[in-house]
Motif scaffolding. Structure first.
Motif, PDB file in Angstrom:
ATOM      1  N   GLY A 132      -4.764  -3.363   5.717  1.00 25.91           N
ATOM      2  CA  GLY A 132      -4.025  -3.648   4.494  1.00 25.91           C
ATOM      3  C   GLY A 132      -3.840  -5.140   4.305  1.00 25.91           C
ATOM      4  O   GLY A 132      -4.201  -5.941   5.171  1.00 25.91           O
TER       5      GLY A 132
ATOM      6  N   VAL B 160      -1.594  -8.330   1.603  1.00 24.68           N
ATOM      7  CA  VAL B 160      -0.652  -8.657   0.530  1.00 24.68           C
ATOM      8  C   VAL B 160      -0.720 -10.158   0.268  1.00 24.68           C
ATOM      9  O   VAL B 160      -1.008 -10.949   1.167  1.00 24.68           O
TER      10      VAL B 160
ATOM     11  N   LEU C 171       0.103  -5.681  -2.909  1.00 26.70           N
ATOM     12  CA  LEU C 171       0.329  -4.989  -1.638  1.00 26.70           C
ATOM     13  C   LEU C 171      -0.604  -3.783  -1.569  1.00 26.70           C
ATOM     14  O   LEU C 171      -0.569  -2.904  -2.425  1.00 26.70           O
ATOM     15  N   ASN C 172      -1.445  -3.758  -0.547  1.00 32.77           N
ATOM     16  CA  ASN C 172      -2.476  -2.733  -0.477  1.00 32.77           C
ATOM     17  C   ASN C 172      -2.653  -2.244   0.959  1.00 32.77           C
ATOM     18  O   ASN C 172      -2.738  -3.039   1.895  1.00 32.77           O
ATOM     19  N   VAL C 173      -2.696  -0.933   1.115  1.00 35.33           N
ATOM     20  CA  VAL C 173      -2.971  -0.311   2.414  1.00 35.33           C
ATOM     21  C   VAL C 173      -4.159   0.621   2.229  1.00 35.33           C
ATOM     22  O   VAL C 173      -4.177   1.445   1.307  1.00 35.33           O
TER      23      VAL C 173
ATOM     24  N   GLN D 287      -2.791   4.900   5.405  1.00 40.80           N
ATOM     25  CA  GLN D 287      -1.520   5.108   4.732  1.00 40.80           C
ATOM     26  C   GLN D 287      -0.647   6.078   5.527  1.00 40.80           C
ATOM     27  O   GLN D 287      -1.122   6.825   6.363  1.00 40.80           O
TER      28      GLN D 287
ATOM     29  N   GLY E 132       2.691  -0.594   5.082  1.00 40.37           N
ATOM     30  CA  GLY E 132       3.276  -1.270   3.928  1.00 40.37           C
ATOM     31  C   GLY E 132       4.643  -1.835   4.255  1.00 40.37           C
ATOM     32  O   GLY E 132       4.983  -2.957   3.865  1.00 40.37           O
TER      33      GLY E 132
ATOM     34  N   LEU F   2       4.260  -4.987   6.460  1.00 40.42           N
ATOM     35  CA  LEU F   2       3.889  -6.166   5.680  1.00 40.42           C
ATOM     36  C   LEU F   2       5.113  -6.753   4.978  1.00 40.42           C
ATOM     37  O   LEU F   2       5.323  -7.975   4.978  1.00 40.42           O
ATOM     38  N   GLN F   3       5.934  -5.887   4.409  1.00 38.51           N
ATOM     39  CA  GLN F   3       7.140  -6.358   3.740  1.00 38.51           C
ATOM     40  C   GLN F   3       8.126  -6.961   4.743  1.00 38.51           C
ATOM     41  O   GLN F   3       8.751  -7.989   4.478  1.00 38.51           O
TER      42      GLN F   3
ATOM     43  N   PRO G 265       4.865   4.088  -5.757  1.00 40.62           N
ATOM     44  CA  PRO G 265       5.483   3.039  -4.926  1.00 40.62           C
ATOM     45  C   PRO G 265       6.862   2.595  -5.403  1.00 40.62           C
ATOM     46  O   PRO G 265       7.689   2.176  -4.593  1.00 40.62           O
TER      47      PRO G 265
ATOM     48  N   TYR H  17      10.249   1.507  -3.193  1.00 36.29           N
ATOM     49  CA  TYR H  17      11.027   0.282  -3.285  1.00 36.29           C
ATOM     50  C   TYR H  17      12.513   0.580  -3.469  1.00 36.29           C
ATOM     51  O   TYR H  17      13.370  -0.097  -2.894  1.00 36.29           O
TER      52      TYR H  17
END
Length: 252
Positions: free
Chosen positions: A174, A176, A190-192, A197, A202, A205-206, A228, A232
């Motif tokens: 992934g 970002v 943002l990509n996985v 997945q 994700g 990464l955040q 998504p 969040y």
């Protein structure tokens, strides 16, 4: 929370033309990127005003060899029924985006999986990052994927942009892009990978972003029709508003 709006979101490109009604953004390096070649209305236009703007943008794009038109409407403004009915009749694609923000202290703790590793993109792994992005961008067409490589290289040289890659058991999983501003950092793209997945990548990464920029507000834009956005909300992001968008792709 500081006053954060869609104005805080990064837009590749420049203002080609502006009047009291709208701004016209253009990005000659990536004519196939719809989100960088569009008109943004300052106020909700009348039907007549919209048609005039649409003619202008269509003619401009035709001269550049572009086959689309795209429009954004003012933050948190709903469209009138007359305009909506016309857009449906004229076969415009219709949707909206949502703006979210969070302070890093409010982001929930993410369990660190031993197989997941987050790395910043450097000259040593740039080619791997570019290959990962190219393969993901192919779903939007080969022309788009090739043009996007140039943008990724431009971002790599920009000190206000941080590129991250996630690895699962040593393999790319992934990525970002992070746009760094004085008071905010923006999470973008943002990509996985599909095969990786539901492994918490994700979130990792955040989490890296939260730890890297503990004193800045973290912001992002989510598609109002995608799942998504629910993630969040569960991660304690605060919903700040919406913005309608429409686009039309011509066949000729």
């Amino acid at each position: 929370m500081q006053n954060i709006t869609f104005e805080n979101i990064s837009i590749p490109g420049h203002v080609e033309f502006e009047n009291k009604l709208y701004r016209h953004y253009h990005y000659p390096k990536m004519l196939s990127m719809y989100d960088s070649n569009f008109i943004e209305f300052k106020v909700v236009p009348s039907l007549f005003e919209f048609k005039e703007a649409a003619i202008y943008l269509r003619e401009f794009h035709l001269k550049k060899g572009q086959t689309h038109v795209k429009f954004y409407f003012p933050d948190n403004e709903k469209l009138n029924e007359k305009l909506i009915n016309y857009l449906k009749e004229a076969d415009y694609e219709y949707g909206y985006n949502e703006l979210y923000a969070i302070h890093p202290n409010d982001f929930p703790i993410v369990d660190k999986h031993p197989y997941v590793e987050i790395k910043e993109v450097t000259s040593e792994n740039l080619d791997l990052f570019l290959q990962l992005q190219y393969e993901q961008d192919l779903k939007f067409g080969e022309e788009f994927a090739k043009e996007k490589v140039g943008l990724h290289k431009q971002h790599f040289k920009d000190p206000s942009v941080l590129q991250l890659m996630a690895f699962y058991k040593g393999a790319p999983a992934g990525s970002v892009d992070i746009f760094i501003r004085e008071n905010t950092v923006e999470i973008d793209s943002l990509n996985v990978l599909v095969d990786h997945q539901r492994k918490g990548i994700g979130g990792r990464l955040q989490q890296y972003v939260m730890e890297r920029f503990p004193s800045k507000m973290v912001i992002l834009v989510a598609d109002g029709d995608d799942t998504p956005r629910e993630m969040y909300r569960k991660q304690n992001y605060t919903y700040l508003g919406f913005k309608y968008e429409i686009q039309k792709i011509y066949q000729e």
